[in-house]
Design a protein around this motif. Sequence first.
Motif, short mmCIF file in Angstrom:
data_model
loop_
_atom_site.label_atom_id
_atom_site.label_comp_id
_atom_site.label_asym_id
_atom_site.label_seq_id
_atom_site.Cartn_x
_atom_site.Cartn_y
_atom_site.Cartn_z
N LEU A 70 -4.63 3.20 -23.53
CA LEU A 70 -3.56 2.51 -22.80
C LEU A 70 -3.84 1.00 -22.87
O LEU A 70 -4.88 0.53 -22.41
N VAL A 71 -2.93 0.27 -23.52
CA VAL A 71 -3.09 -1.19 -23.67
C VAL A 71 -2.10 -1.87 -22.72
O VAL A 71 -0.90 -1.56 -22.75
N ARG A 72 -2.61 -2.75 -21.87
CA ARG A 72 -1.75 -3.49 -20.95
C ARG A 72 -1.61 -4.94 -21.42
O ARG A 72 -2.60 -5.64 -21.59
N PRO A 117 1.08 -5.89 -26.56
CA PRO A 117 0.16 -4.74 -26.78
C PRO A 117 0.44 -3.97 -28.07
O PRO A 117 -0.43 -3.28 -28.58
N SER A 160 5.32 -4.32 -22.20
CA SER A 160 4.31 -4.64 -21.18
C SER A 160 3.09 -3.74 -21.37
O SER A 160 1.97 -4.12 -21.06
N SER A 161 3.32 -2.51 -21.88
CA SER A 161 2.16 -1.64 -22.16
C SER A 161 2.51 -0.68 -23.30
O SER A 161 3.69 -0.42 -23.57
N ARG A 200 0.95 3.13 -24.81
CA ARG A 200 -0.03 4.23 -24.72
C ARG A 200 0.07 4.99 -26.02
O ARG A 200 1.15 5.35 -26.44
N MET A 232 -5.86 -9.28 -23.45
CA MET A 232 -5.27 -8.11 -22.77
C MET A 232 -6.38 -7.12 -22.41
O MET A 232 -7.56 -7.36 -22.68
N ALA A 261 -7.54 -2.84 -22.48
CA ALA A 261 -7.23 -1.50 -23.02
C ALA A 261 -8.22 -0.51 -22.44
O ALA A 261 -9.40 -0.83 -22.24
#
Length: 419
Positions: free
Chosen positions: A228-230, A247, A288-289, A291, A324, A326
Amino acid sequence: MMAPVPSIDRELSAARIARDIDTLSGRDYTTSAEAIRRYAYTPEYRRTLDYVGAQLRSLGFDVSEDPVGTLIARNRPAGEPVFGVGSHCDSNRNGGRYDGTMGVVTALEVCRLDAEHRLGLPLQLISFLEEEGSGFGQMLLGSRIMLQRVSEQELRESFRSVDDGRSFWEHAEAAGYEPARWRESIHALDDLTGWIEMHIEQARVLQDTENRIGIVDAIAGYVHADVLVRGRGDHAGATPMDLRLDPTLVLAETALELERLATEAGQGTVGTIGEIDIDPGLINAIASSVRFSLDIRGPVNDAYRGVADAIGAFAVGAARRRGMTAEFRIRQTLAVTPLDGAIVAALEEAARATGEPFRRMHSGAAHDTMCVADRVPSAMVFVPCKEGISHHPDEEADPADAALAAEIIVRAIATLGDG
Ligand code: HGY
Ligand code: MN
Ligand code: MN
């Protein structure tokens, strides 16, 4: 002492297997018109189990289901030794007609041949719940539950429906099962003297080497994980390139690094990003994110596990370098599974007796046999599938090959039963 196995009418077997496959490819048995899509606790899956169960009852089998819905049918009373055959009849969400289902209906044909020729084989057919993980994102879920390779907390809370986010536990109870008794499911294996699963190969080795049968002696291990990258969701048009926290760029870098790492690891190691969720997923908004899933496998534990560790660290580092964050989270993992030499040998002897081309091989795909083999001597039989296409509606396999597999399995069980 088992009755000697007479010559088997493979055309009759192929016709019955084809009829079963055609029936289970009908709209009553799939939630999708474009692919075979059936998974736990849907009406289509219920009807599939009911079809298989009715066929087995007509052969005199006692049919039941374990506390969460794995189907178990046996032609001997509980407590007597039986030999296990089966696979799974749930499907990938983009599934074909043959993955799993051909294994179950070939196991059904083994049961028919035993009854028809009065061979006296003590048999138990198992059709595992949720092998594909299409319902809850957890592959081999039914057989992992049976082998106690999950926790009650996961069943009650972590494992959630892909469709509505409710827990596995809630869905099992709503479908009339008793998930609180999940630990009892292991007793389905108590009387098993052995286990053979038939399955389509899902690659092209048999086709390209012109073999009709594969005798599987090991199954690749795997790691399933999520990243999960924010970043920061900004306007796609107004945000200058040097002010972005996008992301999707971490996803892009990680995909290329996964390819490099898996290729460099060699030894049959493979890596795949199959699931991608982008939030909000709009043409004019920077995500914004993001996954995404990781499926990393291979026949050598250290090799694919090394790639999984390295790619997890890479994704976290790539996010950090771009300002960021992750998270890398393992979803589940199973080790490389060697299969039983005596059963492999009996299958090879039975295959050789048919005069048809066969070969030994390992499985790159995962199977419920990886769980059963933990407690029961196990092996697998593969048949070719056209161009190796699988996990796709264009999947194709030949019922005549499945009929040959059924005969080989019957002969191997008879040989093993004679001790
Ligand atoms: O993905 C697999 O290995 C299996 O087909 N579920
Ligand atoms: Mn399968
Ligand atoms: Mn599959």
